[in-house]
Scaffold this active site. Structure first.
Site, mmCIF file in Angstrom:
data_model
loop_
_atom_site.group_PDB
_atom_site.id
_atom_site.type_symbol
_atom_site.label_atom_id
_atom_site.label_comp_id
_atom_site.label_asym_id
_atom_site.label_seq_id
_atom_site.Cartn_x
_atom_site.Cartn_y
_atom_site.Cartn_z
ATOM 1 N N MET A 1 31.642 22.937 -11.156
ATOM 2 C CA MET A 1 30.646 23.225 -10.360
ATOM 3 C C MET A 1 29.428 22.197 -10.587
ATOM 4 O O MET A 1 28.156 22.755 -11.077
ATOM 5 C CB MET A 1 30.371 24.803 -10.337
ATOM 6 C CG MET A 1 31.464 25.668 -9.959
ATOM 7 S SD MET A 1 31.308 27.350 -10.345
ATOM 8 C CE MET A 1 32.159 27.339 -11.787
ATOM 9 N N GLY B 1 28.764 30.407 -9.096
ATOM 10 C CA GLY B 1 27.790 30.536 -9.975
ATOM 11 C C GLY B 1 27.751 31.551 -11.049
ATOM 12 O O GLY B 1 27.374 31.672 -12.150
ATOM 13 N N ASP C 1 39.520 31.999 -6.694
ATOM 14 C CA ASP C 1 38.590 32.290 -7.712
ATOM 15 C C ASP C 1 37.396 33.243 -7.322
ATOM 16 O O ASP C 1 36.707 32.828 -6.679
ATOM 17 C CB ASP C 1 38.061 30.791 -8.179
ATOM 18 C CG ASP C 1 37.456 30.948 -9.654
ATOM 19 O OD1 ASP C 1 37.097 31.990 -10.038
ATOM 20 O OD2 ASP C 1 36.604 29.781 -9.880
ATOM 21 N N GLY D 1 36.224 37.513 -8.030
ATOM 22 C CA GLY D 1 36.467 39.058 -7.520
ATOM 23 C C GLY D 1 37.942 39.368 -7.436
ATOM 24 O O GLY D 1 38.318 40.272 -7.034
HETATM 25 C C1 DX5 Z 1 32.486 31.762 -10.418
HETATM 26 C C2 DX5 Z 1 33.470 31.187 -11.258
HETATM 27 C C3 DX5 Z 1 34.616 31.948 -11.688
HETATM 28 C C4 DX5 Z 1 34.271 33.115 -12.660
HETATM 29 C C5 DX5 Z 1 35.332 34.354 -11.647
HETATM 30 O O1 DX5 Z 1 31.656 30.763 -10.077
HETATM 31 O O2 DX5 Z 1 34.127 29.971 -10.576
HETATM 32 O O3 DX5 Z 1 35.807 31.196 -12.215
HETATM 33 O O4 DX5 Z 1 34.626 33.201 -13.855
HETATM 34 O O5 DX5 Z 1 34.766 35.453 -12.242
HETATM 35 P P1 DX5 Z 1 35.164 36.874 -11.880
HETATM 36 O O6 DX5 Z 1 36.667 37.069 -11.969
HETATM 37 O O7 DX5 Z 1 34.649 37.920 -12.665
HETATM 38 O O8 DX5 Z 1 34.882 37.161 -10.389
HETATM 39 ZN ZN ZN Z 2 35.807 29.144 -11.682
#
Ligand code: DX5
Ligand code: ZN
Length: 218
Positions: free
Chosen positions: A68, A141, A171, A173
């Site tokens: 990211m 994020g 990816d 939730g």
């Molecule tokens: C968020 C990340 C995710 C994060 C997901 O920006 O890209 O990979 O770790 O976290 P959960 O599973 O808690 O939503």
């Molecule tokens: Zn991720």
């Protein structure tokens, strides 16, 4: 269809005992670990560098790096490939040179992943070839956000666009409640951070999410 997998995200792990936490989910059957990298520009927070990959590379896992970061082709792809990444994802929104970035990932010996934020249309998948697709199912994020329900339709549309053979990762939730529906929609690799490492028993949580995904996929 590609195999159904759950990829624990170490963003939610206790970084003071990172290897131990990863070994716990590995013992439960995990073979893919998701490493989130944030640059403070593409997304506001900072998170993880190549050292996190290096620290895990001897465990025999497939380490996938979710960049990211803005303009990943400038330095970060090479740095993470060298650190031991197996798959590297770049965001379509992060560079005007997506074709080049994906080619750079493959030239470095890694699988090339293409990631989209929730608001980006799927059309870019008609223009470039990715080894694996990643649809963000929260805004990138932060861990611990709620799954965006309209993602299910987006996953189904991407599955129709790509056909049965390309892995689709989701990816954000993902937990034992959302894993079934998203697998039914056509996702094959499910990232789970908080639902795994935020749990008192990460191994059991991993197994529950995978079972829910398998039930959903039928
Ligand atoms: C968020 C990340 C995710 C994060 C997901 O920006 O890209 O990979 O770790 O976290 P959960 O599973 O808690 O939503
Ligand atoms: Zn991720």
């Amino acid at each position: 269809m590609p195999p159904l997998e759950v990829a624990p995200s170490i963003l939610a792990a206790d970084h003071g005992r990172l290897r131990e936490q990863v070994e716990t989910v590995q013992a439960a059957g995990a073979t893919v670990i998701h490493v989130d990298v944030m640059d403070g520009h593409f997304v506001p927070p900072l998170a993880l560098g190549p050292g996190a990959v290096t620290a895990l590379r001897d465990l025999g896992l497939h380490l996938e790096v979710h960049l990211m970061v803005d303009r990943p082709e400038r330095t970060q792809i090479a740095a993470f490939a060298q650190a031991g990444a197996g798959t590297i994802y770049v965001h379509a929104e992060a560079t005007p040179h997506l074709n080049y970035a994906l080619a750079q990932i493959r030239a470095a010996g890694c699988l090339a992943g293409l990631a989209l934020t929730p608001s980006t249309p799927l059309d870019v998948f008609r223009e470039v070839d990715a080894d694996i697709a990643l649809l963000m199912t929260v805004n990138p994020g932060w861990g611990g956000q709620a799954f965006i329900p309209s993602s299910l339709d987006k996953v189904a549309r991407l599955r129709a666009l790509l056909g049965p053979d390309v892995p689709i990762e989701v990816d954000g939730g993902v937990d034992a409640g959302t894993a079934g529906p998203v697998a039914a929609a056509g996702a094959t690799r499910l990232v789970a951070g908080t639902a795994v490492f935020g749990s008192d028993d990460p191994a059991a949580a991993y197994a529950r999410i995978l079972a829910a995904a398998q039930a959903g996929a039928g």
